[in-house]
Design a protein around this motif. Structure first.
Motif, PDB file in Angstrom:
ATOM      1  N   GLN A 129      38.344  46.421  36.240  1.00  0.00           N
ATOM      2  CA  GLN A 129      37.218  45.673  36.797  1.00  0.00           C
ATOM      3  C   GLN A 129      37.337  44.193  36.475  1.00  0.00           C
ATOM      4  O   GLN A 129      36.985  43.333  37.291  1.00  0.00           O
ATOM      5  CB  GLN A 129      35.900  46.229  36.231  1.00  0.00           C
ATOM      6  N   THR A 130      37.854  43.881  35.302  1.00  0.00           N
ATOM      7  CA  THR A 130      38.011  42.484  34.913  1.00  0.00           C
ATOM      8  C   THR A 130      38.950  41.750  35.856  1.00  0.00           C
ATOM      9  O   THR A 130      38.717  40.601  36.224  1.00  0.00           O
ATOM     10  CB  THR A 130      38.532  42.379  33.468  1.00  0.00           C
ATOM     11  N   PHE A 131      40.033  42.432  36.277  1.00  0.00           N
ATOM     12  CA  PHE A 131      40.974  41.794  37.195  1.00  0.00           C
ATOM     13  C   PHE A 131      40.332  41.549  38.558  1.00  0.00           C
ATOM     14  O   PHE A 131      40.583  40.521  39.203  1.00  0.00           O
ATOM     15  CB  PHE A 131      42.232  42.645  37.354  1.00  0.00           C
ATOM     16  N   GLN A 132      39.509  42.465  39.007  1.00  0.00           N
ATOM     17  CA  GLN A 132      38.798  42.265  40.277  1.00  0.00           C
ATOM     18  C   GLN A 132      37.864  41.058  40.186  1.00  0.00           C
ATOM     19  O   GLN A 132      37.745  40.269  41.124  1.00  0.00           O
ATOM     20  CB  GLN A 132      38.008  43.527  40.653  1.00  0.00           C
ATOM     21  N   GLU A 133      37.205  40.908  39.043  1.00  0.00           N
ATOM     22  CA  GLU A 133      36.332  39.749  38.835  1.00  0.00           C
ATOM     23  C   GLU A 133      37.157  38.462  38.848  1.00  0.00           C
ATOM     24  O   GLU A 133      36.732  37.437  39.401  1.00  0.00           O
ATOM     25  CB  GLU A 133      35.597  39.882  37.497  1.00  0.00           C
ATOM     26  N   TYR A 134      38.332  38.533  38.240  1.00  0.00           N
ATOM     27  CA  TYR A 134      39.206  37.356  38.220  1.00  0.00           C
ATOM     28  C   TYR A 134      39.625  36.959  39.640  1.00  0.00           C
ATOM     29  O   TYR A 134      39.593  35.776  40.001  1.00  0.00           O
ATOM     30  CB  TYR A 134      40.448  37.622  37.366  1.00  0.00           C
ATOM     31  N   CYS A 135      40.020  37.928  40.450  1.00  0.00           N
ATOM     32  CA  CYS A 135      40.452  37.637  41.822  1.00  0.00           C
ATOM     33  C   CYS A 135      39.330  37.009  42.636  1.00  0.00           C
ATOM     34  O   CYS A 135      39.564  36.106  43.445  1.00  0.00           O
ATOM     35  CB  CYS A 135      40.953  38.910  42.501  1.00  0.00           C
ATOM     36  N   GLU A 136      38.102  37.495  42.429  1.00  0.00           N
ATOM     37  CA  GLU A 136      36.946  36.917  43.125  1.00  0.00           C
ATOM     38  C   GLU A 136      36.786  35.446  42.738  1.00  0.00           C
ATOM     39  O   GLU A 136      36.513  34.590  43.583  1.00  0.00           O
ATOM     40  CB  GLU A 136      35.674  37.690  42.767  1.00  0.00           C
ATOM     41  N   LEU A 137      36.959  35.168  41.454  1.00  0.00           N
ATOM     42  CA  LEU A 137      36.791  33.804  40.979  1.00  0.00           C
ATOM     43  C   LEU A 137      37.931  32.904  41.466  1.00  0.00           C
ATOM     44  O   LEU A 137      37.711  31.736  41.814  1.00  0.00           O
ATOM     45  CB  LEU A 137      36.723  33.796  39.451  1.00  0.00           C
ATOM     46  N   ALA A 138      39.150  33.434  41.516  1.00  0.00           N
ATOM     47  CA  ALA A 138      40.303  32.650  41.963  1.00  0.00           C
ATOM     48  C   ALA A 138      40.153  32.226  43.421  1.00  0.00           C
ATOM     49  O   ALA A 138      40.655  31.167  43.824  1.00  0.00           O
ATOM     50  CB  ALA A 138      41.587  33.454  41.777  1.00  0.00           C
ATOM     51  N   THR A 139      39.450  33.024  44.226  1.00  0.00           N
ATOM     52  CA  THR A 139      39.209  32.669  45.624  1.00  0.00           C
ATOM     53  C   THR A 139      38.475  31.342  45.739  1.00  0.00           C
ATOM     54  O   THR A 139      38.705  30.563  46.666  1.00  0.00           O
ATOM     55  CB  THR A 139      38.383  33.776  46.324  1.00  0.00           C
ATOM     56  N   GLN A 140      37.616  31.053  44.765  1.00  0.00           N
ATOM     57  CA  GLN A 140      36.797  29.849  44.825  1.00  0.00           C
ATOM     58  C   GLN A 140      37.610  28.573  44.608  1.00  0.00           C
ATOM     59  O   GLN A 140      37.093  27.467  44.797  1.00  0.00           O
ATOM     60  CB  GLN A 140      35.659  29.929  43.805  1.00  0.00           C
ATOM     61  N   LEU A 141      38.881  28.707  44.233  1.00  0.00           N
ATOM     62  CA  LEU A 141      39.741  27.529  44.094  1.00  0.00           C
ATOM     63  C   LEU A 141      40.035  26.879  45.437  1.00  0.00           C
ATOM     64  O   LEU A 141      40.391  25.699  45.508  1.00  0.00           O
ATOM     65  CB  LEU A 141      41.072  27.916  43.438  1.00  0.00           C
ATOM     66  N   GLN A 142      39.890  27.654  46.516  1.00  0.00           N
ATOM     67  CA  GLN A 142      40.302  27.185  47.836  1.00  0.00           C
ATOM     68  C   GLN A 142      39.682  25.845  48.231  1.00  0.00           C
ATOM     69  O   GLN A 142      40.341  25.001  48.833  1.00  0.00           O
ATOM     70  CB  GLN A 142      39.935  28.222  48.903  1.00  0.00           C
TER      71      GLN A 142
END
Length: 482
Positions: free
Chosen positions: A261-274
């Motif tokens: 679940q932590t990795f899924q949260e990380y991927c969601e946050l990484a999207t916001q770098l766009q």
């Protein structure tokens, strides 16, 4: 200790108190903690990254910049290796530790350190509009047989859709298109000009590079401060390490990490770098942001692609693993050599990462910062440790990282008997950042080494003038669990 130790209720049944000063996710820290647990010895953990005064005080008390640093009551035991060397092979406490257990623990307490809070951005007002437009069927391939632009749309097509499907007036639709482009939801395929009605083609930022690890999904939140987002990303990555690092701290179960679940949260946050705004950042903000993002991107790349195992795979990894950041694509090479080294050629590169006219040049540092080489972690065992970098203290933190790297024999080893100085391969690869000659390089090393017997020995050897420089082999082996 001359400052307070944290109180730990689980230690009440012992006559002594063990305190581990550590960094979240550090393999050596995890190994020490697992070792203590194996001995049935509870400990109190203090994350030195959460309070700079604690970090500095521990360094003053121990003379070391590395973690972990372990104390039994007021007695400094040392790091992970020092701890394990004190314990006999049969798993019982050595006489030294048995003696320390009889000491009464201090009743003083260190001030509580606030926990890190994840970044929670607000949903952008245009997010729903973009999601509807994505499913409209308008985004498709455009062009002739000579050149095809995939996943694109024209300015007139967007305006027509806003007028016909959303009920906008023509002027309102044009202004909305301009605002969407300003907020970096999409960009001009040709890289020129602002949004306009006509045949000019545009592409959603999330479609700009589908190989980028944070592409293919809309960044729905309004952009937050770059430094704040990079810290949130780093903390989630370190949390992943803490959850999936082996007890001895030597391997990482990336397969289990990917499904967490932590990795899924990380991927969601990484999207916001766009859609981050990068151009207004200061030098210090750029340093902290891009160091943190680089280290996070390496781990993300290891999870998605697996660790590179040979020279060709490493070349593809560092030139291919990328994020969409602020509307532009940044590979690992782009971040290290383009941004942090002031647009210098990297190892094996024939040209500079950014050509003239490249928008990414606007965020590149004006000149190379040599200390970044002790902050970037490429996922190999020979790399420096992952640490937290804050814009407010980044220069001091980089200085500490350099000192910590040079403290270890894999960074610098001085052999006065052989008149030999052995340095990490990093100094050979990026020699231009440290000095054009071996003498300038060694002078740089001496100036950036913390006061220690090694530094004194190095200066004495340099004073003699008769010495040899040897570059150590680099340990490219991965910490991935097979």
């Amino acid at each position: 200790l001359s400052f307070s130790l944290p109180k730990c209720d689980t230690m009440e049944r012992f006559a002594g108190r063990v305190t581990v000063y550590s960094v979240v996710g550090c393999p050596h820290c995890n190994s020490a903690k697992a070792f203590l647990k194996g001995l049935g010895l509870p400990y109190c953990e203090v994350d030195v990254e959460k309070d700079s005064t604690v970090r500095q005080k521990v360094k003053e008390l121990t003379g070391r910049s590395t973690v972990p640093q372990i104390f039994f009551n007021k007695t400094h035991i040392g790091g992970n290796d020092d701890l394990q060397n004190l314990v006999s092979n049969n798993g019982f406490f050595s006489p030294q530790i048995k003696k320390k257990k009889k000491n009464k623990p201090s009743d003083l307490m260190i001030p509580s350190i606030p926990c890190f809070t994840d970044v929670k951005g607000e949903r952008d007002n245009f997010a729903e509009l973009i999601l509807e437009f994505k499913s409209s069927g308008i985004i498709k391939s455009h062009g002739s047989f000579l050149k095809v632009h995939k996943l694109t749309f024209s300015g007139s097509e967007l305006i027509e859709w806003l007028v016909d499907k959303k009920g906008f007036e023509k002027d309102q639709a044009l202004n909305t298109g301009k605002e969407l482009m300003q907020k970096k939801f999409f960009s001009d395929v040709s890289g020129k000009g602002d949004f306009q009605d006509g045949h000019t083609l545009y592409r959603l930022i999330e479609h700009d590079c589908l190989t980028a690890l944070n592409s293919g999904k809309t960044a729905e939140c309004s952009p937050v401060l770059a430094a704040e987002l990079s810290e949130a990303l780093r903390r989630l990555i370190l949390k992943l390490y803490g959850e999936h690092l082996s007890p001895d701290g030597k391997t990482v179960d990336y397969k289990a990490m990917e499904n967490s679940q932590t990795f899924q949260e990380y991927c969601e946050l990484a999207t916001q770098l766009q859609r981050l705004e990068l151009k207004s950042m200061t030098r210090e903000e750029k340093l902290a942001f891009f160091i943190n993002v680089y280290n996070a991107l390496v781990i993300h790349g290891h999870i998605k692609m697996g660790p590179p195992k040979n020279l060709w795979q490493r070349y593809k990894f560092f030139n291919g693993v990328s994020y969409l950041i602020g509307g532009e694509v940044f590979t690992l090479q782009d971040i290290e050599n383009g941004v942090l080294r002031g647009n210098r050629k990297g190892v094996g590169q024939l040209t500079k990462p950014f050509s003239q006219g490249d928008q990414r040049l606007q965020v590149a540092l004006p000149e190379a910062e040599p200390l970044i080489h002790f902050a970037l972690n490429c996922g190999a065992k020979g790399c420096p440790a992952i640490r937290s970098y804050s814009a407010k203290t980044v220069d001091a933190q980089l200085k500490t990282a350099g000192e910590a790297f040079l403290e270890g024999d894999d960074g610098c080893h001085v052999n006065s008997c052989k008149n030999e100085i052995r340095l990490s391969q990093i100094f050979k690869w990026y020699k231009v950042d440290f000095g054009d000659t071996n003498e300038k390089l060694l002078q740089w090393v001496a100036e950036h080494m913390a006061d220690s017997p090694k530094k004194k020995e190095l200066k004495e050897l340099l004073g003699k003038g008769n010495h040899k420089v040897v570059f150590l082999p680099y340990d490219w082996s991965s910490n991935s669990k097979d």
